[in-house]
Scaffold this motif. Sequence first.
Motif, short mmCIF file in Angstrom:
data_model
loop_
_atom_site.label_atom_id
_atom_site.label_comp_id
_atom_site.label_asym_id
_atom_site.label_seq_id
_atom_site.Cartn_x
_atom_site.Cartn_y
_atom_site.Cartn_z
N CYS A 130 -75.05 9.50 -26.54
CA CYS A 130 -75.22 10.49 -25.47
C CYS A 130 -76.57 10.33 -24.78
O CYS A 130 -76.67 10.44 -23.55
CB CYS A 130 -75.10 11.91 -26.04
N ILE A 131 -77.61 10.05 -25.55
CA ILE A 131 -78.95 9.85 -24.97
C ILE A 131 -78.95 8.60 -24.08
O ILE A 131 -79.51 8.60 -22.98
CB ILE A 131 -80.00 9.73 -26.09
N ILE A 132 -78.32 7.54 -24.57
CA ILE A 132 -78.27 6.30 -23.81
C ILE A 132 -77.49 6.49 -22.51
O ILE A 132 -77.83 5.91 -21.47
CB ILE A 132 -77.62 5.18 -24.66
N ALA A 133 -76.45 7.32 -22.54
CA ALA A 133 -75.63 7.56 -21.34
C ALA A 133 -76.44 8.19 -20.21
O ALA A 133 -76.10 8.01 -19.03
CB ALA A 133 -74.44 8.45 -21.69
N LEU A 134 -77.52 8.90 -20.56
CA LEU A 134 -78.38 9.49 -19.53
C LEU A 134 -78.96 8.41 -18.62
O LEU A 134 -79.17 8.63 -17.43
CB LEU A 134 -79.51 10.29 -20.18
N PHE A 135 -79.23 7.24 -19.19
CA PHE A 135 -79.81 6.14 -18.42
C PHE A 135 -78.84 5.62 -17.37
O PHE A 135 -79.25 5.15 -16.31
CB PHE A 135 -80.27 5.01 -19.35
N MET A 136 -77.53 5.69 -17.66
CA MET A 136 -76.54 5.27 -16.68
C MET A 136 -76.55 6.23 -15.49
O MET A 136 -76.40 5.81 -14.33
CB MET A 136 -75.15 5.24 -17.31
N GLY A 137 -76.73 7.52 -15.76
CA GLY A 137 -76.85 8.49 -14.68
C GLY A 137 -78.06 8.21 -13.81
O GLY A 137 -78.00 8.30 -12.58
N ALA A 138 -79.16 7.84 -14.46
CA ALA A 138 -80.37 7.48 -13.72
C ALA A 138 -80.14 6.23 -12.88
O ALA A 138 -80.64 6.12 -11.75
CB ALA A 138 -81.53 7.26 -14.68
N THR A 139 -79.39 5.29 -13.42
CA THR A 139 -79.06 4.07 -12.68
C THR A 139 -78.35 4.39 -11.38
O THR A 139 -78.67 3.84 -10.32
CB THR A 139 -78.17 3.14 -13.54
N ASN A 140 -77.38 5.29 -11.45
CA ASN A 140 -76.66 5.72 -10.25
C ASN A 140 -77.61 6.32 -9.22
O ASN A 140 -77.53 6.03 -8.02
CB ASN A 140 -75.59 6.74 -10.62
N SER A 141 -78.50 7.17 -9.69
CA SER A 141 -79.43 7.87 -8.78
C SER A 141 -80.39 6.90 -8.10
O SER A 141 -80.53 6.89 -6.88
CB SER A 141 -80.22 8.93 -9.55
N PHE A 142 -81.06 6.08 -8.91
CA PHE A 142 -82.04 5.14 -8.35
C PHE A 142 -81.37 4.08 -7.49
O PHE A 142 -81.93 3.64 -6.48
CB PHE A 142 -82.84 4.48 -9.47
N GLY A 143 -80.15 3.67 -7.88
CA GLY A 143 -79.43 2.67 -7.10
C GLY A 143 -79.01 3.19 -5.74
O GLY A 143 -79.23 2.54 -4.71
N ASP A 144 -78.41 4.39 -5.71
CA ASP A 144 -77.92 4.95 -4.45
C ASP A 144 -79.04 5.26 -3.47
O ASP A 144 -78.94 4.99 -2.27
CB ASP A 144 -77.11 6.22 -4.71
N THR A 145 -80.13 5.83 -3.98
CA THR A 145 -81.22 6.26 -3.09
C THR A 145 -82.08 5.11 -2.59
O THR A 145 -82.89 5.29 -1.69
CB THR A 145 -82.13 7.28 -3.81
N SER A 146 -81.89 3.92 -3.15
CA SER A 146 -82.65 2.75 -2.69
C SER A 146 -81.76 1.74 -1.97
O SER A 146 -82.15 1.19 -0.94
CB SER A 146 -83.34 2.06 -3.87
N SER A 147 -80.57 1.50 -2.48
CA SER A 147 -79.71 0.44 -1.94
C SER A 147 -79.15 0.77 -0.57
O SER A 147 -79.22 -0.06 0.35
CB SER A 147 -78.56 0.15 -2.92
N TYR A 148 -78.58 1.96 -0.41
CA TYR A 148 -78.03 2.34 0.90
C TYR A 148 -79.10 2.35 1.99
O TYR A 148 -78.90 1.79 3.07
CB TYR A 148 -77.32 3.69 0.81
N PRO A 149 -80.27 2.99 1.74
CA PRO A 149 -81.32 2.94 2.77
C PRO A 149 -81.82 1.52 3.04
O PRO A 149 -82.14 1.18 4.17
CB PRO A 149 -82.44 3.80 2.17
N ALA A 150 -81.89 0.69 1.98
CA ALA A 150 -82.36 -0.69 2.16
C ALA A 150 -81.42 -1.47 3.07
O ALA A 150 -81.87 -2.23 3.94
CB ALA A 150 -82.50 -1.38 0.80
N LEU A 151 -80.12 -1.31 2.87
CA LEU A 151 -79.15 -1.98 3.73
C LEU A 151 -79.20 -1.44 5.15
O LEU A 151 -79.08 -2.19 6.12
CB LEU A 151 -77.73 -1.81 3.16
N THR A 152 -79.40 -0.14 5.28
CA THR A 152 -79.49 0.47 6.60
C THR A 152 -80.73 -0.02 7.35
O THR A 152 -80.67 -0.31 8.55
CB THR A 152 -79.54 2.01 6.49
N ASP A 153 -81.84 -0.15 6.63
CA ASP A 153 -83.08 -0.65 7.24
C ASP A 153 -82.93 -2.11 7.67
O ASP A 153 -83.42 -2.52 8.73
CB ASP A 153 -84.25 -0.54 6.25
N ALA A 154 -82.25 -2.89 6.85
CA ALA A 154 -82.15 -4.33 7.11
C ALA A 154 -81.09 -4.68 8.14
O ALA A 154 -81.24 -5.65 8.89
CB ALA A 154 -81.86 -5.07 5.80
N PHE A 155 -80.02 -3.89 8.19
CA PHE A 155 -78.90 -4.19 9.10
C PHE A 155 -78.59 -2.95 9.93
O PHE A 155 -77.53 -2.34 9.77
CB PHE A 155 -77.67 -4.63 8.31
#
Length: 411
Positions: A110-135
């Motif tokens: 259960c503790i380890i699963a928290l890191f997957m939630g963090a992965t979703n958060s950090f990925g979404d808030t960086s990847s979508y804006p990065a693609l928008t900035d670049a293209f």
Amino acid sequence: MELKNKPNIIGEKKAYLPLAIGIYLNYAILGMATIIISQYGNQFQLLWHTDVKGISTVISMIGIGRLLTILFAGFLSDSLGRKVTMLIGMITQIIFLLGLFLSTNLISACIIALFMGATNSFGDTSSYPALTDAFKNHAASMNSLVKAAMSIAQFILPFVVAAQPNAKITLITMVTIIILDIVLIGLANFAPQTLVQQHPSKKFKKVARPTTSVKTKTSQPSMLIDGSLLIIVGFTLSFTFYIFSQYAPNFGSNVLKLGINSSKSLISWYAMASLISVFVTSSLVTHIKPIKLIFIYTLISFLALLQMIIIRSADGARLTAIAIGFFAAGGIWQLGLTLLSQYFPTEKGKVTGYYSFATALTFFVGPLVSSFIIDDTAAGVLHVFEIDTVITLLSLIIISILMIRNRKFSL
């Protein structure tokens, strides 16, 4: 600054191609990681000394991790930059994948699963804006390919599981790919993240205010009513496809008494349809109003779930998997966000945050509620899908209200 960029637009696309490839590769692994617990459910039950209820509890912790980090991750992306935030997300994903087979009990899992939630958060808030900035001129299509990458990976994973039944080998392979992807992202060029883009929006607000004051109140959406309903829809739409993606194998094995591989292949049908939908929906939305498309998609999703729990056949389950993949998971969530942004153009950031938070809540509430209901019996699994059907019906009712109200808006 813009004048300098225009002559080199072709060169810029080439310059940012490694970034795009890195992001899509990352989301392909993320797509697999999202469903890997359910795909290797039997092994994790033995490893963590638990049952299907425990597996559902671990999955629900992913939602908690996302809820705890989504707002902070957005702030970090704006302050420290897209690259740093993206790399943090990739590192947390490595921790999650390694932690899955290093965990020896339910609490550590259960503790380890928290890191997957963090992965979703950090990925979404960086990847979508990065693609928008670049293209900038192709942001919508480039962002839609993120979903395509996830769908392809989720389509492939059940075949990987069938070919490689050892979860540890699959997890180590995924970690190796992420490490290589970290190197690619680290070397990739990111578009300048400047504050120039914020100034026009401020000017737009000043220009837009007088025009909205001229219109009558009845011609504009209400944040209290329409905004709240759309945010709720962000929760219910996500609930429909997320619960299906997590528990479809259980439905196949416990309700339909299918073999393990046949049960898990339902996710392949789901993912394949989701991938096709990404491209079809992006084309349809240029000809059909988003609210109408959301209503049609939700209606079909509801009918598909209903027939699956009533008829209970292998062919019916495959048909539902295709329907949920296409009409619930292939882009309808993004349509809801698009509509919300159209309703409140001067508050895009705020309403997007609310909408994403409601979705993150799905990843916690759905599996948590299911953990109290599901067991290894057909009746327990059926109850989970009955709840999923009811939530989809709730989506349909809310969207019907929004459609009626939408007729009087001048947008």
